[in-house]
Design a protein around this motif. Structure first.
Motif, short mmCIF file in Angstrom:
data_model
loop_
_atom_site.label_atom_id
_atom_site.label_comp_id
_atom_site.label_asym_id
_atom_site.label_seq_id
_atom_site.Cartn_x
_atom_site.Cartn_y
_atom_site.Cartn_z
N SER A 39 -30.76 -117.06 70.62
CA SER A 39 -32.04 -116.61 71.19
C SER A 39 -32.20 -117.09 72.63
CB SER A 39 -33.19 -117.13 70.33
OG SER A 39 -34.43 -116.77 70.89
N TYR A 40 -31.86 -118.35 72.88
CA TYR A 40 -32.05 -118.93 74.20
C TYR A 40 -31.11 -118.30 75.23
CZ TYR A 40 -32.03 -122.34 78.02
OH TYR A 40 -32.10 -122.93 79.25
N PHE A 41 -29.82 -118.24 74.89
CA PHE A 41 -28.86 -117.76 75.89
C PHE A 41 -28.98 -116.25 76.11
CE2 PHE A 41 -26.72 -121.80 74.76
CZ PHE A 41 -26.65 -122.33 76.03
N TYR A 42 -29.45 -115.52 75.08
CA TYR A 42 -29.70 -114.10 75.33
C TYR A 42 -30.85 -113.96 76.32
CZ TYR A 42 -31.62 -109.50 75.11
OH TYR A 42 -32.12 -108.28 75.49
N SER A 43 -31.88 -114.82 76.16
CA SER A 43 -33.02 -114.74 77.07
C SER A 43 -32.60 -115.06 78.50
CB SER A 43 -34.12 -115.72 76.61
OG SER A 43 -34.58 -115.39 75.31
N VAL A 44 -31.72 -116.04 78.66
CA VAL A 44 -31.20 -116.36 80.00
C VAL A 44 -30.43 -115.16 80.57
CG1 VAL A 44 -29.64 -117.86 81.30
CG2 VAL A 44 -31.12 -118.83 79.53
N TYR A 45 -29.61 -114.55 79.69
CA TYR A 45 -28.83 -113.37 80.13
C TYR A 45 -29.77 -112.23 80.54
CZ TYR A 45 -26.34 -108.98 79.58
OH TYR A 45 -25.83 -107.71 79.78
N LEU A 80 -31.19 -112.93 84.00
CA LEU A 80 -30.19 -112.71 85.06
C LEU A 80 -29.89 -111.23 85.24
CD1 LEU A 80 -27.74 -115.66 84.22
CD2 LEU A 80 -29.47 -115.56 86.03
N GLU A 81 -29.84 -110.51 84.10
CA GLU A 81 -29.60 -109.06 84.20
C GLU A 81 -30.74 -108.38 84.95
OE1 GLU A 81 -28.75 -105.17 81.34
OE2 GLU A 81 -29.61 -107.00 80.50
N GLY A 82 -31.98 -108.81 84.67
CA GLY A 82 -33.13 -108.22 85.37
C GLY A 82 -33.09 -108.52 86.86
N ALA A 83 -32.64 -109.72 87.21
CA ALA A 83 -32.58 -110.10 88.62
C ALA A 83 -31.56 -109.27 89.38
CB ALA A 83 -32.27 -111.59 88.75
N PHE A 84 -30.44 -108.91 88.70
CA PHE A 84 -29.37 -108.20 89.39
C PHE A 84 -29.51 -106.68 89.31
CE2 PHE A 84 -27.21 -112.31 88.78
CZ PHE A 84 -26.73 -112.51 90.07
N THR A 85 -30.10 -106.17 88.23
CA THR A 85 -30.13 -104.72 88.04
C THR A 85 -31.52 -104.13 88.20
OG1 THR A 85 -30.54 -104.90 85.65
CG2 THR A 85 -28.23 -104.93 86.38
N GLY A 142 -39.13 -116.25 93.96
CA GLY A 142 -37.71 -116.04 94.04
C GLY A 142 -37.32 -114.82 93.22
N PRO A 143 -36.22 -114.90 92.49
CA PRO A 143 -35.77 -113.71 91.75
C PRO A 143 -36.60 -113.44 90.50
CG PRO A 143 -34.29 -115.56 91.34
CD PRO A 143 -35.27 -116.02 92.40
N PHE A 144 -37.36 -114.43 90.00
CA PHE A 144 -38.09 -114.25 88.75
C PHE A 144 -39.58 -114.42 88.95
CE2 PHE A 144 -34.09 -116.61 87.61
CZ PHE A 144 -33.35 -115.49 87.27
N ALA A 145 -40.34 -113.90 88.00
CA ALA A 145 -41.79 -114.09 88.00
C ALA A 145 -42.10 -115.51 87.56
CB ALA A 145 -42.46 -113.07 87.08
N LEU A 146 -43.30 -115.96 87.97
CA LEU A 146 -43.71 -117.33 87.59
C LEU A 146 -43.71 -117.51 86.08
CD1 LEU A 146 -44.83 -120.10 88.37
CD2 LEU A 146 -47.12 -119.10 88.40
N THR A 147 -44.12 -116.48 85.33
CA THR A 147 -44.14 -116.59 83.87
C THR A 147 -42.76 -116.84 83.29
OG1 THR A 147 -44.76 -115.48 81.82
CG2 THR A 147 -43.98 -114.08 83.60
N ASP A 148 -41.74 -116.20 83.90
CA ASP A 148 -40.36 -116.40 83.43
C ASP A 148 -39.86 -117.80 83.74
OD1 ASP A 148 -40.13 -113.80 82.43
OD2 ASP A 148 -39.60 -113.04 84.42
N TRP A 149 -40.19 -118.29 84.94
CA TRP A 149 -39.79 -119.66 85.30
C TRP A 149 -40.39 -120.68 84.33
CZ3 TRP A 149 -35.88 -120.82 88.17
CH2 TRP A 149 -35.53 -120.04 89.27
N LEU A 150 -41.68 -120.52 84.04
CA LEU A 150 -42.35 -121.49 83.15
C LEU A 150 -41.76 -121.46 81.74
CD1 LEU A 150 -46.09 -121.04 84.25
CD2 LEU A 150 -44.59 -123.01 84.68
#
Length: 1010
Positions: A388-394, A397-402, A338-346
């Protein structure tokens, strides 16, 4: 006769307050919280109204329907408190109940109901319980277990909430023991309301025990289904004397309120067993075992959370650090899903479980703390991990859109929570070890006892094993060799030696025969004993010692106020420092102050600054400051109890380290208190036997050690034998050993500091010192004066006897010094402490005794009130003064001194008036008490230094102060590990006090002033 160690009654009241408030009148048993300063109590709402006019204050409960959220309950509370005359209103959303305390002359029940209905809710006044048969209400002291406290800020928050509750007089919370003691009026507030208030503040709460004697908690075995519960309820309903009961089906427990004049606790247990034909077995719930179980459960819970978080953090760490170095695994993890790599999902998946499932306790605790207007360590953890967590989520999402993929820091939040939980687990284990002293004392009490059952003719027909908590006064118990004595009592049959070292500290076994006193928890070594229980339950010596140690561990040393102040501003200060750190690095980066090479690949100055800010938040540790004092005090009081030194609170422990003068009473303190008559001389025509009979008759009702010596000497003169140790006269009693040879004494009066007087055969008899004779205008002949001087120069005390206005004889009484007295006095001098001796004895005898022990400052012929004046005179010169005494006449001085130390074998009043109780009746323990205090507060200062130094050094390092010069920075996960270990290290530092060894006699003289 002065009671011995077996008669002592311990209370936690500071004697200083006792005498000042009660005017030295009758001294009664007091509750634990009486030891705390009155300015902390703060009477609230309903109590203020109660002071305005007796009978005007009422409380009413109303059922409120229609409430759906906390906003609704707040609206109801606001409407109620706006009414004139309402002092307090509390609304329970879950129970749909409002409790209102109000002035009935200003507002009525109907007005309150209308106010709720006007606010948009339905209301119904609940009927008041029928109290027609209940006894007058009184103030109760309840003990509660409070879970979830992490630092001094949590303690302040709980105490502040409890003290605002209507009907609560005082509340004291201890962080180290996770216990709270609340003194409350049961007519205004119930224990359930207190538990609810603590839980509303964001902490776990459980009621343990109260000072009510007519209420108990029973655990019931055999409750498997509804029929069993109905059976139990039916049995209790038909038991005469049971006023009320509440069955807790989840815990298989029942709370029973009963009339103690009709029922005893054992009767309830036996009735349940009998009526259920053995199907149901009731047991008294022990609060101590429950506390131990809760401590173990807390440590076990933390361990499970830590292991769960660790198992989920390890994959994140491997994915981030190890897997990129393994080509095959790296390629597989780089696959797009999908929009992210498997490593990011895990990483996102594992981190989310850690953050919101395992770490939800931090969010809940932080929310409740902020809701109550306070901050604690949970706020910092929640803030740091969330950033730390919510910045990582941001970033994802930023990588997926930009298409620009900034680095994520899921491993930071995961490892932060893991290390914090590890610290919490280690801290829980270490804190559990600080309460080992209480656990060891509790283990001294036997679990069961052998009750001897009588038939109708008074003959023992069988033995029955019962729970030791069901023993009643008057029960005759069988104690076999090797078993523990189950209660304080008197031996009625048998002879044996008993090991009392675990209670009194005396290592030599004590012979016990008929009429001897035994202490619960001591070990019977040889023969079988039958013991009649005299003191049971909370009245036993062992229970009083446990209660005293518990109270000492609950109390706060004055130095703790520093930590409380720091805790109140710590978290806001750290958050501000974190924001300043972020802004400083971000602005410097935006303006190009530092080179772009400092930033990692795909990073920017925002992320660079954020990591420094998170490190500042998570490395700061308020827990270390909050634990510095209570853990050390807790360990020290336990260590003191193990060495026979009972300390009545942290304030006493703190004052003892500053002692500059130690004032000793002479008789029974420096001396053995076992006076013996060395000579007797008669002036006049009276025979020596008649003279001794007259003197013994006058002294038989006195409790003074010299009086006991005189009576014993007279008995030996007439019957060529000594009185048995347990059959000395006391408190006006006449035992069989005195009948037939003593004369009838009337109008007996004890003259403190002088002697006694009474009337025998219609003539006045005086027995005492020179002052008594002078005040009574009795002339002392020259021959008698010369004999008296000769006695006093030999360190004997002269007891003068006058009959019908004329001196008829003198007795010489010697009280040998304690063997350790001279060495202890010299040891105190080596410690920089000046010893003083004060006594009601004459100057010659006092001077001779003082020279023998090495005391230079002597105050003789001092009345009991004068002893207190000696103490105050030293205090006026700016000295910190300790008083060591054992008798009733020492209690004013013990109360007046900065530190009162009562010899354990002294009287009940002296022990109640003191701050320290020396159980072993050994003067070495005076040095032990002062030495332990000094070492404890050296440890506390070290703890504070470490805690402050840690934060002062760690926060700047986490903020990156070294980075421009060394390139060294502290990642947030490492900062979290440092924070977790800092509080553990403080607790372990306090635990080192368990290795304390008291100074030995051979080393006392080697002590030097620091």
């Amino acid at each position: 006769m002065a009671p011995g160690i077996r008669d002592l009654q311990l209370t936690a009241l500071s004697g200083r307050r006792l005498l000042e408030e009660d005017g030295g009148g009758d001294l009664e048993d007091v509750r634990l919280l009486d030891a705390y300063d009155r300015e902390e109590s703060g009477l609230a709402g309903g109590q203020e109204l109660a002071a305005a006019g007796e009978g005007e204050v009422r409380s009413v409960q109303l059922k409120v329907t229609g409430m759906t959220c906390s906003a609704c309950s707040n609206s109801v509370e606001a409407a109620l408190t706006a009414l004139p005359g309402v002092s307090k209103a509390t609304v329970s959303l879950l129970q749909n109940v409002a409790r209102v305390i109000f002035d009935s002359s200003l507002v009525t029940d109907e007005d309150i109901k209308c106010a709720i209905e006007d606010a948009g809710f339905d209301a119904e006044v609940l009927p008041e319980p029928d109290n027609s048969q209940s006894k007058p209400q009184r103030t109760l002291t309840g003990q509660f277990r409070i879970g979830g406290m992490t630092c001094a800020a949590c303690v302040n928050s709980v105490e502040g909430i409890l003290r605002k509750l209507p009907g609560v007089k005082r509340a004291v919370v201890a962080l180290a023991t996770s216990l709270g003691e609340v003194e409350y009026d049961p007519s205004l507030i119930s224990k359930e309301d207190i538990v609810l208030a603590i839980e509303d503040a964001g902490f776990d709460a459980e009621f343990l025990q109260s000072s009510e004697h007519d209420k108990t908690f029973l655990s019931v075995d055999g409750l498997n289904n509804d029929l069993d519960f109905h059976l139990l309820e039916g049995i209790l309903m038909h038991l005469k004397g049971v006023n009320q009961f509440t069955v807790n089906r989840e815990c298989a427990e029942v709370e029973v309120s009963f009339d103690t004049e009709i029922l005893q606790l054992r009767s309830i247990v036996d009735f349940v067993d009998k009526e259920s034909n053995g199907r149901l077995k009731a047991h008294v719930r022990s609060p101590y075992s429950q506390t131990t179980s809760n401590d173990e459960q807390e440590a076990s819970k933390m361990f499970r959370l830590f292991i769960s978080s660790l198992l989920l953090s390890v994959p994140i760490f491997f994915i981030r650090v190890v897997c990129p170095r393994i080509q095959l695994i790296s390629t597989a993890l780089s696959m797009q899903c999908g929009p992210f790599a498997l490593t990011d999902w895990l990483k996102w998946f594992f981190a989310s479980i850690i953050q919101f499932v395992i770490g939800k306790r931090f969010y809940k605790a932080a929310y409740r703390a902020l809701r109550n207007g306070s901050t604690n360590m949970d706020v910092l953890v929640a803030l740091g991990t969330s950033a730390s967590y919510f910045y990582s989520v941001y970033a994802l999402l930023e990588g997926a859109f930009t298409g620009f993929w900034p680095p994520t820091y899921f491993e930071t939040s995961a490892m932060l929570i893991t290390f914090v939980l590890m610290g919490k687990y280690l801290e829980a284990v270490a804190k559990g070890k600080t309460s080992d002293a209480i656990k060891k004392l509790v283990e001294l009490a036997p679990a069961t006892a052998l009750l001897l059952v009588k038939d109708t003719e008074g003959e023992y027909i069988k033995e029955r094993e019962i729970d030791a908590q069901l023993i009643q006064p008057g029960d005759v118990l069988k104690v076999i060799p090797g078993s523990k004595v189950p209660a304080d009592g008197l031996v009625v049959w048998g002879t044996s030696y008993v090991d009392e070292s675990m209670v009194t500290g005396e290592s030599i076994p004590v012979l016990k025969d008929i009429s001897s006193v035994v202490i619960g928890g001591t070990i019977n070594l040889h023969g079988v004993l039958h013991v009649r229980a005299v003191k049971v339950g909370s009245n036993t010596v062992l229970s009083q010692i446990i209660s005293l140690v518990e109270t000492a561990q609950m109390s706060k040393a004055p130095i703790q106020k520093f930590a409380d102040f720091v805790a109140s501003i710590f978290v806001p200060t750290v958050v501000i420092l974190s924001l300043l750190t972020f802004l400083g690095w971000f602005l410097c980066g935006s303006l190009g102050v530092y080179p772009a090479g400092w930033l990692s690949k795909n990073s920017n100055c925002f992320v660079f600054s954020l990591m420094f800010a998170i490190s500042v938040v998570v490395i700061a540790c308020p827990c270390a400051l909050g634990l510095a004092t209570p853990t050390a005090v807790m360990v020290a009081t336990g260590v003191g109890a193990n060495h026979g030194v009972l300390i009545k609170g942290g304030d006493a422990l703190e004052r003892a380290q500053k002692v500059q003068f130690v004032v000793f009473d002479k008789t029974g303190t420096l001396t053995q208190g076992r006076a013996s008559v060395t000579t007797a001389k008669v002036f006049g025509g009276m025979q020596l036997g008649d003279f001794l009979t007259l003197v013994a008759s006058a002294e038989a009702s006195s409790e003074h050690p010299l009086a006991k010596a005189v009576v014993n000497y007279a008995h030996h003169f007439h019957f060529f034998s000594h009185l048995p140790e347990d059959k000395q006269p006391g408190k006006g009693e006449k035992l069989d050993a005195f009948s037939g040879w003593l004369l009838q004494a009337e109008d007996f009066t004890a003259c403190p500091g002088k002697g006694v007087q009474c009337t025998i055969s219609g003539k006045r008899v005086l027995v005492g010192n020179r002052r008594l004779m002078t005040d009574s205008r009795v002339t002392i002949p020259m021959e008698a004066e010369a004999f008296l001087i000769e006695l006093e120069e030999r360190t004997n005390t002269g007891v003068l006897v006058a009959y019908d206005g004329a001196l008829i004889g003198i007795l010489g009484v010697a009280d040998p010094l304690k063997r350790e007295a001279a060495v202890v006095v010299e040891g105190l001098k080596k410690m920089g402490i000046e010893p003083v001796m004060v006594t009601g004895d004459n100057w010659r005898t006092a001077g001779a005794v003082a020279r023998e022990v090495g005391i230079e400052d002597v105050r003789a012929e001092v009345m009991p009130a004068g002893k207190a004046e000696v103490v105050r005179a030293l205090q006026k010169e700016g000295y910190v003064v300790a008083m060591v005494g054992d008798g009733i006449n020492d209690s004013p001085a013990l109360a007046a001194a900065d530190i009162g130390m009562a010899i354990g074998a002294g009287t009940d009043v002296a022990i109640e008036a003191a701050d320290y109780v020396l159980m072993r009746n050994n003067l070495e323990d005076v040095i032990t008490a002062i030495d332990l205090s000094r070492k404890t507060f050296s440890r506390i200062r070290l703890n504070y230094f470490f805690a402050m130094a840690y934060n002062v050094i760690a926060i700047p390092v986490a903020a990156g102060i070294l980075f421009p010069f060394t390139g060294v920075r502290m990642p947030p996960w490492l900062a979290g590990a440092c924070m977790a270990l800092s509080s553990v290290s403080v607790v372990c530092s306090s635990l080192l006090l368990r290795r304390y060894r008291k100074p030995r006699l051979t080393t006392l003289l080697e002590i030097t002033v620091d």
